[in-house]
Design a protein around this motif. Structure first.
Motif, PDB file in Angstrom:
ATOM      1  N   GLU A 143     -16.650 -22.638  71.338  1.00  0.00           N
ATOM      2  CA  GLU A 143     -15.363 -22.196  71.187  1.00  0.00           C
ATOM      3  C   GLU A 143     -15.028 -21.213  72.294  1.00  0.00           C
TER       4      GLU A 143
ATOM      5  N   VAL B  10     -12.294 -26.579  73.171  1.00  0.00           N
ATOM      6  CA  VAL B  10     -11.252 -27.130  72.385  1.00  0.00           C
ATOM      7  C   VAL B  10     -10.243 -27.843  73.608  1.00  0.00           C
ATOM      8  N   GLY B  11     -10.412 -27.224  74.938  1.00  0.00           N
ATOM      9  CA  GLY B  11      -9.712 -27.523  76.042  1.00  0.00           C
ATOM     10  C   GLY B  11     -10.439 -28.547  77.169  1.00  0.00           C
TER      11      GLY B  11
ATOM     12  N   ASP C 186     -12.798 -31.591  78.974  1.00  0.00           N
ATOM     13  CA  ASP C 186     -12.610 -33.076  79.084  1.00  0.00           C
ATOM     14  C   ASP C 186     -14.066 -33.658  79.051  1.00  0.00           C
TER      15      ASP C 186
ATOM     16  N   TYR D 134     -18.153 -32.744  77.698  1.00  0.00           N
ATOM     17  CA  TYR D 134     -19.469 -32.166  77.311  1.00  0.00           C
ATOM     18  C   TYR D 134     -20.671 -33.025  77.692  1.00  0.00           C
TER      19      TYR D 134
ATOM     20  N   VAL E 211     -18.857 -30.412  68.425  1.00  0.00           N
ATOM     21  CA  VAL E 211     -17.890 -30.700  69.807  1.00  0.00           C
ATOM     22  C   VAL E 211     -16.873 -31.723  69.536  1.00  0.00           C
ATOM     23  N   CYS E 212     -17.286 -32.823  68.922  1.00  0.00           N
ATOM     24  CA  CYS E 212     -16.498 -33.826  68.641  1.00  0.00           C
ATOM     25  C   CYS E 212     -15.381 -33.541  67.359  1.00  0.00           C
TER      26      CYS E 212
ATOM     27  N   LEU F   6     -14.432 -30.459  67.165  1.00  0.00           N
ATOM     28  CA  LEU F   6     -13.400 -29.519  67.622  1.00  0.00           C
ATOM     29  C   LEU F   6     -12.597 -30.049  68.687  1.00  0.00           C
ATOM     30  N   ASN F   7     -12.965 -31.195  69.356  1.00  0.00           N
ATOM     31  CA  ASN F   7     -11.827 -31.650  70.331  1.00  0.00           C
ATOM     32  C   ASN F   7     -12.249 -33.324  70.364  1.00  0.00           C
TER      33      ASN F   7
ATOM     34  N   ASP G 264     -10.740 -35.796  71.551  1.00  0.00           N
ATOM     35  CA  ASP G 264     -10.413 -36.308  73.132  1.00  0.00           C
ATOM     36  C   ASP G 264     -11.576 -36.224  74.183  1.00  0.00           C
ATOM     37  N   LEU G 265     -12.442 -35.141  73.819  1.00  0.00           N
ATOM     38  CA  LEU G 265     -13.839 -35.030  74.563  1.00  0.00           C
ATOM     39  C   LEU G 265     -14.832 -36.123  74.724  1.00  0.00           C
TER      40      LEU G 265
END
Length: 106
Positions: free
Chosen positions: A37, A42-43, A45, A47, A61-62, A64-65, A67-68
């Motif tokens: 974090e 979160v922002g 593009d 990982y 990470v999936c 938390l985001n 669209d990642l």
């Protein structure tokens, strides 16, 4: 493109992504949700995980985001429990970092 590279980047994918214009944040050691974090997951593009011992970070990470994009760039086998959440897994012995970076940025 904002990219988080987790693990030692011995094969240079982070450097290759930087050469393609990506902004890189690097994490090493045992990686926790708060570290992700704080690193800006979160922002982000993309990982990139280079240490499969840290594979438990993929579901985090999936979560938390959504669209990642997630990539494992490692010679080691990806654990079964994260394979369904990966967008790409590449062995550095098969594909050079520069080629992978170019494809990820395009």
């Amino acid at each position: 493109m904002d990219v988080i590279v987790a693990g030692a980047d011995d094969d240079g994918l982070g450097t290759a992504l930087e050469a393609e214009g990506a902004s890189i944040t690097r994490l090493e050691g045992v990686i926790s949700r708060p570290q992700l974090e704080n690193a800006g997951i979160v922002g982000a593009d993309l990982y990139v995980l280079t240490d499969t011992d840290q594979a438990t970070t993929i579901p985090i990470v999936c979560d938390l985001n959504g669209d990642l994009r997630t990539v494992v760039y490692s010679r080691d086998t990806v654990p079964e429990f994260v394979r369904g959440q990966l967008d790409l897994a590449v062995d550095p012995e098969l594909v050079d970092a520069a080629v992978v970076a170019e494809e990820l940025i395009d």
